[in-house]
Every structure is written in structure tokens, then in C-alpha cells.
Motif scaffolding. Structure first.
Motif: not given
Length: 257
Positions: A176-196
Motif C-alpha cells: 500500500q503506497i500510503d504505508k510506504l509513504a509513512d515509512m519515508a515520512k513523506m506524502s505519497v506524491r513526494s515519495l513517488q517523485r523522490i524515489f524516481k
């Protein structure tokens, strides 16, 4: 043999090209470096090469080219690994030889490598050896059809490490993308952008890559059917797994005979 002594040993070999073929290869997992350029052919099994910020999977019948002075180490859980190393003191002045490459060894290159195994650990410079090895070295750029999917990117941003570790451990489950975002302490959008930005691929592509690499490990054990492997790495059907595997490896999955 420690890191310093291994590099020292390799660089002290007098021949311009040194061949080392070993069945059931046993390799220490520490980092080391040497001045020589290295070509490794995996005849059986698989190995992971940890080089700088990337991990490269080298499956059976693939080769990896490692430029001079690159710090590297290897890991593998394969039961048997048959390897050939060719270590070169000098190489042609081409950009190809200054970068890491992983690619499938076509039949003609495999035959050349296996023929060269007759010079394993020999320190003399016979004319046939010199001519043959030099011809093979100069041919490598023409054999190289690189598969960048065999590279696992390692993000430098420490916030992404828990995300990668979670996927690496739980690749068989739908995340679940929102749980991964919580792990990174980011918003979902920021996680996707920074990961890429950090890895060059999306979270979905990273997960697919990990699943396929894990399937290669499972196929190497020769303990499961392809359908079982598909389920173990998180695919709902064999057809979905085969499609995903083929898109990464450019060939269909096959069990050992």
C-alpha cells in the motif's frame, strides 16, 4: 585473504591477461579493488555484484565487465556457482571498457570463454593464448546487448532505505503506497517523485524488478515448478509472471534441466 592482499595478488600477476576458472566458486564477501580490468562469466548459478550505488545481478550464462579500480564485492545464495574470471592489465582505449556492463553471453562468446578455460591459472604467455584472449577482449563491445533491468538501484536518500528494505523483504505481497509513504515520512506524491529521482524507476517497477530477481534465485534451487515460483514471488498466475519475467529478462523463464 583480505581486501588488501587480494588486490595485491591480482595486480602482481605478470601476464597481461590472467584466466581463472573455478567450479563451485567460494568467494569472500568483503569489498576489494585492483588495478586490473575484470570480466566475470557465470557458467552456472548466479551472483550479485555490489559496485558503488548499485547491485548487479549476473545470472547463469551472463557476464559482467568491471573497470579498473572499481571497489566491489559479491554475494550469492546459489548452491553451486561455476565462474570464470579474466583479468586484464591493459584494454583498448574505448569508452566501453571504462564502464560496468552486464549482458547475456551469446553462444559464440560462451564457446570462446570455455575454450580459454584451458589456460586457467597459467602464468606463461603463449602465443595462442595472447592472440585468442586479445581477440575476445576486442570483441566484447560487439557482444554487449546490455540489460539495464539487471541493475538494482540503491537510493542515496536515507529516507528511502526503509521503503526499499520493506519491498525487498515483502515483495510477494501487494504493498500500500500510503504505508510506504509513512515509512519515508513523506506524502505519497513526494515519495513517488523522490524515489524516481533517486533510482530512475518507479516504486512499481522496483517491486517488479525485485520479484523477478528473486524468481531467478528460486529457479536456481530447482525445487519448485514455475507456477509455484510465480506464487512465491507475488504473481496471481503463471501467465502474469511469464509476461513480467519476459519484459525484464527478454526471454521466458526456464527451469534447470
Amino acid at each position: 585473504m583480505n581486501e588488501t592482499s587480494e588486490g595485491h595478488y591480482v595486480d602482481n600477476i605478470l601476464t597481461d591477461a590472467y584466466v581463472w576458472y573455478e567450479k563451485d566458486w567460494q568467494h569472500d564477501e568483503y569489498e576489494h579493488t585492483h588495478q586490473r580490468y575484470q570480466l566475470t562469466f557465470v557458467e552456472e548459478g548466479y551472483q550479485y555484484f555490489h559496485i558503488e550505488e548499485k547491485i548487479y545481478l549476473v545470472p547463469q550464462n551472463h557476464v559482467i565487465w568491471i573497470p579498473s579500480s572499481k571497489v566491489h564485492r559479491t554475494t550469492s545464495e546459489a548452491k553451486t556457482v561455476n565462474l570464470m574470471l579474466l583479468l586484464f592489465r591493459t584494454v583498448p582505449e574505448l569508452d566501453f571498457y571504462r564502464k560496468v556492463h552486464v549482458f547475456s553471453a551469446p553462444a559464440v562468446l560462451r564457446e570462446m570463454l570455455l575454450y580459454a578455460s584451458k589456460w586457467s591459472k597459467l602464468l606463461n604467455e603463449g602465443e595462442e593464448k595472447c592472440v585468442f584472449i586479445k581477440a575476445m577482449l576486442h570483441s566484447l563491445p560487439y557482444f554487449c546487448e546490455e540489460n539495464s533491468s539487471l541493475q538494482i538501484p540503491a537510493p542515496a536518500d536515507s529516507r528511502l532505505i526503509p521503503v526499499c528494505n520493506h519491498i525487498n523483504t515483502n515483495y510477494q505481497y501487494k504493498f500500500q503506497i500510503d504505508k510506504l509513504a509513512d515509512m519515508a515520512k513523506m506524502s505519497v506524491r513526494s515519495l513517488q517523485r523522490i524515489f524516481k529521482q533517486q533510482t530512475g524507476i518507479s516504486l512499481q517497477k522496483y517491486t517488479q524488478l525485485i520479484r523477478i530477481l528473486k524468481s531467478i534465485e528460486l529457479m536456481d534451487t530447482n525445487q519448485y515448478t514455475l507456477s509455484q515460483i510465480a506464487a512465491l514471488v507475488g504473481y496471481k498466475s503463471l501467465s502474469a509472471f511469464t509476461f513480467s519475467y519476459s519484459s525484464i529478462m527478454k526471454t521466458g523463464p526456464k527451469l534447470k534441466k
